[in-house]
Motif scaffolding. Structure first.
Motif, mmCIF file in Angstrom:
data_model
loop_
_atom_site.group_PDB
_atom_site.id
_atom_site.type_symbol
_atom_site.label_atom_id
_atom_site.label_comp_id
_atom_site.label_asym_id
_atom_site.label_seq_id
_atom_site.Cartn_x
_atom_site.Cartn_y
_atom_site.Cartn_z
ATOM 1 N N MET A 81 0.824 -1.204 0.000
ATOM 2 C CA MET A 81 0.000 0.000 0.000
ATOM 3 C C MET A 81 0.863 1.261 0.000
ATOM 4 N N ASN A 82 0.512 2.181 -0.863
ATOM 5 C CA ASN A 82 1.192 3.476 -0.945
ATOM 6 C C ASN A 82 0.263 4.558 -0.387
ATOM 7 N N VAL A 83 0.657 5.167 0.704
ATOM 8 C CA VAL A 83 -0.152 6.220 1.322
ATOM 9 C C VAL A 83 0.083 7.521 0.566
ATOM 10 N N GLU A 84 -1.020 8.126 0.156
ATOM 11 C CA GLU A 84 -0.933 9.351 -0.621
ATOM 12 C C GLU A 84 -1.130 10.603 0.219
ATOM 13 N N LYS A 85 -1.995 10.478 1.241
ATOM 14 C CA LYS A 85 -2.292 11.670 2.034
ATOM 15 C C LYS A 85 -2.865 11.245 3.379
ATOM 16 N N VAL A 86 -2.505 11.989 4.409
ATOM 17 C CA VAL A 86 -3.098 11.834 5.734
ATOM 18 C C VAL A 86 -3.542 13.212 6.194
ATOM 19 N N PHE A 87 -4.751 13.337 6.649
ATOM 20 C CA PHE A 87 -5.222 14.647 7.098
ATOM 21 C C PHE A 87 -6.212 14.524 8.247
ATOM 22 N N ALA A 88 -6.325 15.601 9.000
ATOM 23 C CA ALA A 88 -7.278 15.715 10.107
ATOM 24 C C ALA A 88 -7.829 17.125 10.096
ATOM 25 N N ASN A 89 -9.142 17.220 10.169
ATOM 26 C CA ASN A 89 -9.791 18.542 10.125
ATOM 27 C C ASN A 89 -9.324 19.339 8.917
ATOM 28 N N SER A 90 -9.239 18.656 7.781
ATOM 29 C CA SER A 90 -8.852 19.255 6.491
ATOM 30 C C SER A 90 -7.390 19.676 6.422
ATOM 31 N N ALA A 91 -6.629 19.482 7.500
ATOM 32 C CA ALA A 91 -5.215 19.858 7.496
ATOM 33 C C ALA A 91 -4.368 18.610 7.264
ATOM 34 N N GLU A 92 -3.440 18.702 6.308
ATOM 35 C CA GLU A 92 -2.577 17.554 6.038
ATOM 36 C C GLU A 92 -1.592 17.355 7.183
ATOM 37 N N LEU A 93 -1.323 16.075 7.487
ATOM 38 C CA LEU A 93 -0.404 15.713 8.555
ATOM 39 C C LEU A 93 0.856 15.089 7.959
ATOM 40 N N LYS A 94 1.974 15.281 8.649
ATOM 41 C CA LYS A 94 3.224 14.651 8.244
ATOM 42 C C LYS A 94 3.162 13.161 8.560
ATOM 43 N N PHE A 95 3.715 12.340 7.675
ATOM 44 C CA PHE A 95 3.736 10.903 7.918
ATOM 45 C C PHE A 95 4.939 10.273 7.248
ATOM 46 N N ILE A 96 5.292 9.099 7.733
ATOM 47 C CA ILE A 96 6.349 8.289 7.137
ATOM 48 C C ILE A 96 5.855 6.853 7.074
ATOM 49 N N GLN A 97 6.096 6.209 5.945
ATOM 50 C CA GLN A 97 5.811 4.787 5.814
ATOM 51 C C GLN A 97 7.096 3.994 5.961
ATOM 52 N N THR A 98 7.097 3.058 6.896
ATOM 53 C CA THR A 98 8.164 2.072 6.959
ATOM 54 C C THR A 98 7.641 0.806 6.294
ATOM 55 N N LYS A 99 8.392 -0.264 6.375
ATOM 56 C CA LYS A 99 7.999 -1.485 5.671
ATOM 57 C C LYS A 99 6.643 -1.997 6.134
ATOM 58 N N LYS A 100 6.381 -1.908 7.431
ATOM 59 C CA LYS A 100 5.165 -2.494 7.975
ATOM 60 C C LYS A 100 4.298 -1.505 8.743
ATOM 61 N N GLN A 101 4.708 -0.247 8.808
ATOM 62 C CA GLN A 101 3.962 0.690 9.640
ATOM 63 C C GLN A 101 3.808 2.047 8.977
ATOM 64 N N LEU A 102 2.756 2.732 9.428
ATOM 65 C CA LEU A 102 2.487 4.103 9.030
ATOM 66 C C LEU A 102 2.628 4.964 10.280
ATOM 67 N N LEU A 103 3.580 5.896 10.245
ATOM 68 C CA LEU A 103 3.915 6.719 11.393
ATOM 69 C C LEU A 103 3.466 8.148 11.115
ATOM 70 N N ILE A 104 2.601 8.646 11.974
ATOM 71 C CA ILE A 104 1.935 9.926 11.727
ATOM 72 C C ILE A 104 2.244 10.886 12.865
ATOM 73 N N ASN A 105 2.531 12.131 12.508
ATOM 74 C CA ASN A 105 2.690 13.194 13.495
ATOM 75 C C ASN A 105 1.483 14.113 13.407
ATOM 76 N N THR A 106 0.849 14.343 14.537
ATOM 77 C CA THR A 106 -0.390 15.134 14.558
ATOM 78 C C THR A 106 -0.120 16.637 14.418
ATOM 79 N N GLY A 107 1.144 17.046 14.575
ATOM 80 C CA GLY A 107 1.469 18.463 14.458
ATOM 81 C C GLY A 107 1.309 19.223 15.754
ATOM 82 N N LYS A 108 0.653 18.641 16.721
ATOM 83 C CA LYS A 108 0.514 19.252 18.042
ATOM 84 C C LYS A 108 0.238 18.141 19.050
ATOM 85 N N GLU A 109 0.468 18.427 20.294
ATOM 86 C CA GLU A 109 0.236 17.426 21.329
ATOM 87 C C GLU A 109 -1.258 17.313 21.614
ATOM 88 N N ILE A 110 -1.725 16.083 21.659
ATOM 89 C CA ILE A 110 -3.116 15.800 22.000
ATOM 90 C C ILE A 110 -3.152 15.359 23.456
#
Length: 535
Positions: A81-110
């Motif tokens: 699977m190739n991830v094209e976009k990750v977003f929350a509340n219409s704002a795109e989030l930074k992400f990295i795909q490793t071999k088996k995982q999708l790692l997402i940064n929310t941009g702020k602390e929740i």
């Protein structure tokens, strides 16, 4: 600006690769998925799927990083699977795909206790998990087949049985397909270009191992309703007559286990002919059976009973960790025997247990390991005679230790306590101890965490017309077991008597009072003990 962005990504990558090294326990203490909405588009031209998954996550601890399981695109195989976009509340989030995982940064602390809804858009050819194949008639089919942790090959998820969530499948497919999934049908409508949208929604939390959809040229029949629960059969169009006949057991096990264990958890029960790699796969409210089950001349009733039993144990009361899969497979195996005992009598019940006992003994000689084997990391290997037949025998011996009333009351209490939740072996033991008033620690440990079984060398001699002497020796290389052994004495002049001998040492000698000359002695006449006899 470009430099600062690169620095940010480098720092983010480093922190998330550190997160990747964390085990699932740490992840489960930080995040809890509440709901998945899977929007999947399939086609008849190729095996590529387009996915859009919306996930509602509750943060258990304050944080800004999310770690999901997803198989990445692999250039050498052309799958993943190739991830094209990750977003929350219409704002795109930074992400990295490793071999088996999708790692997402929310941009702020929740903050702990807060939720975040994010959406992931991706596409690719599944390497596993979603079986895209032709059935025996050459027709194209799609079947989710997630057990044990194969959902991540086609869905971005927390692919672990401990994390349960409600879900939706919204499937866009060519119009000739019928699509089935867990839950209730929300919508089915025609789209343009000969496409169709099918929307299923499951409001009961599930582990990823049993959240799937299936799409094929089905015919649907055997429609009935039991206790307001719709029940039906989905078979390939070529198998309409034979398939509906073979799948006629739609409500029998459902009624029996509802009465004997507790209320059924799900909105419906669909029995589905499929391309699962297993004999049957207990997907919640949407059981997938192997392709040949609909055309076999052999009765499928045991298979149906086993998979329906899983709706209680495995799906609703779910093992929290794969190493405790006996809480799923052992329960379903033993409850199938109990089902046969109820409907077909003691002989069929005992014959099934004898067959299982022989299989357990044979398996041990090839693979000496305990039921709970934490050395296994390739989880498919847990599907073995220990998790199924030996665990079933454990429950059978526990039943005879506690008595029928207490044992079945304990099963009902365990299901009531852990319905739609997860549990470990210690949780089940605690419930059974509370129900029985007995300390069961040593009993659980010797049968579940100790490899092997009693291997008995024995002899007897009649010392007078009123006494016999029985000598019992445990010869296994592993630790000794403590167990009650029943022996049946047959008299030469007719009649018999049964005695119980408590065995706990390497050698046990017992003198029994008798009323005549003994012709023969049978060990375990009522099939209550898992053991291997040397003699």
């Amino acid at each position: 600006m470009r430099i600062s962005s690169i620095l940010f990504l480098l720092c983010f990558a480093f922190s998330l690769f550190q997160a990747k090294a964390q085990n699932h326990q740490q992840r489960s203490e930080s995040l809890d998925v509440q709901h998945y909405r899977f929007e999947i588009t399939i086609n008849d031209d190729n095996d590529r799927i387009a996915g859009k998954t919306t996930i509602l996550i509750r943060f258990l601890k304050a944080g800004s990083e999310i770690q999901l399981d997803l198989d990445a695109f692999d250039f050498s195989s052309g799958k993943g699977m190739n991830v094209e976009k990750v977003f929350a509340n219409s704002a795109e989030l930074k992400f990295i795909q490793t071999k088996k995982q999708l790692l997402i940064n929310t941009g702020k602390e929740i903050n702990a206790g807060e939720t975040l809804e994010l959406t992931i858009e991706y596409s690719g050819v599944p390497a596993d998990g979603l079986i895209i194949d032709q059935n025996r008639y050459g027709d194209r089919t799609f079947f989710g087949d997630n057990w044990p942790n194969r959902a991540h090959f086609w869905l971005p998820v927390v692919d672990h049985p401990s994390d349960k969530a409600t879900l939706e499948f919204v499937v866009k497919a060519p119009g000739h397909y019928k699509v089935v999934s867990s839950g209730k049908l929300v919508e089915e409508k025609k789209l343009g270009n000969r496409q169709k949208l099918t929307h299923w929604q499951e409001n009961v939390p599930l582990s990823t191992k049993v959240m799937v959809f299936g799409a094929a040229d089905f015919v649907v029949g055997n429609d009935t309703v039991w206790n307001q629960i719709p029940v039906n059969s989905w078979v390939f169009k070529e198998n309409r007559e034979k398939g509906f006949h073979n799948y006629r057991y739609g409500t029998k096990a459902l009624e029996y286990f509802s009465a004997s264990i507790g209320p059924y958890s799900y909105e419906k029960l669909a029995h589905v002919q499929s391309k699962t790699r297993y004999g049957g796969m207990e997907n919640a409210g949407c059981i997938f059976y192997n392709e040949n089950s609909a055309i076999s001349d052999k009765s499928q009733e045991d298979l149906f009973a086993h998979e329906v039993a899983h709706q209680w144990f495995g799906n609703s009361a779910t093992e929290e960790n794969w190493h405790h899969v006996w809480l799923s497979e052992g329960f379903a195996t033993y409850l199938t025997h109990v089902y046969n005992q109820h409907f077909y009598g003691e002989e069929m019940f005992r014959n099934g247990l004898k067959k299982d006992r022989a299989r357990v003994i044979g398996y041990f000689h090839r693979h000496p390991a305990p039921i709970i084997d934490t050395t296994v990391t390739e989880y498919i290997r847990l599907l073995n005679a220990n998790s199924y037949q030996k665990a079933s025998w454990f429950l059978h011996m526990l039943r005879h230790k506690l008595g029928d009333d207490v044992f079945f009351a304990g099963l009902r209490n365990y299901y009531r306590e852990y319905q739609n939740k997860t549990a470990l072996t210690s949780d089940f033991r605690k419930v059974m101890e509370e129900t029985s008033g007995e300390n069961l620690e040593s009993f659980f440990d010797q049968w579940l965490r100790q490899a092997g079984h009693p291997v008995i060398d024995w002899s007897w001699q009649q010392t007078s017309d009123k006494t016999i002497e029985i000598n019992i020796k445990q010869t296994q290389k592993q630790a000794f077991f403590s167990f009650p052994l029943e022996v049946k004495l047959d008299y030469k002049n007719g009649g018999s008597a049964t005695f119980r001998i408590n065995v706990s040492d390497s050698t046990t000698q017992q003198v029994l009072q008798v009323s005549g000359n003994i012709r023969d002695i049978e060990l375990d006449p009522e099939v209550k003990l898992l053991f291997e006899a040397v003699k």
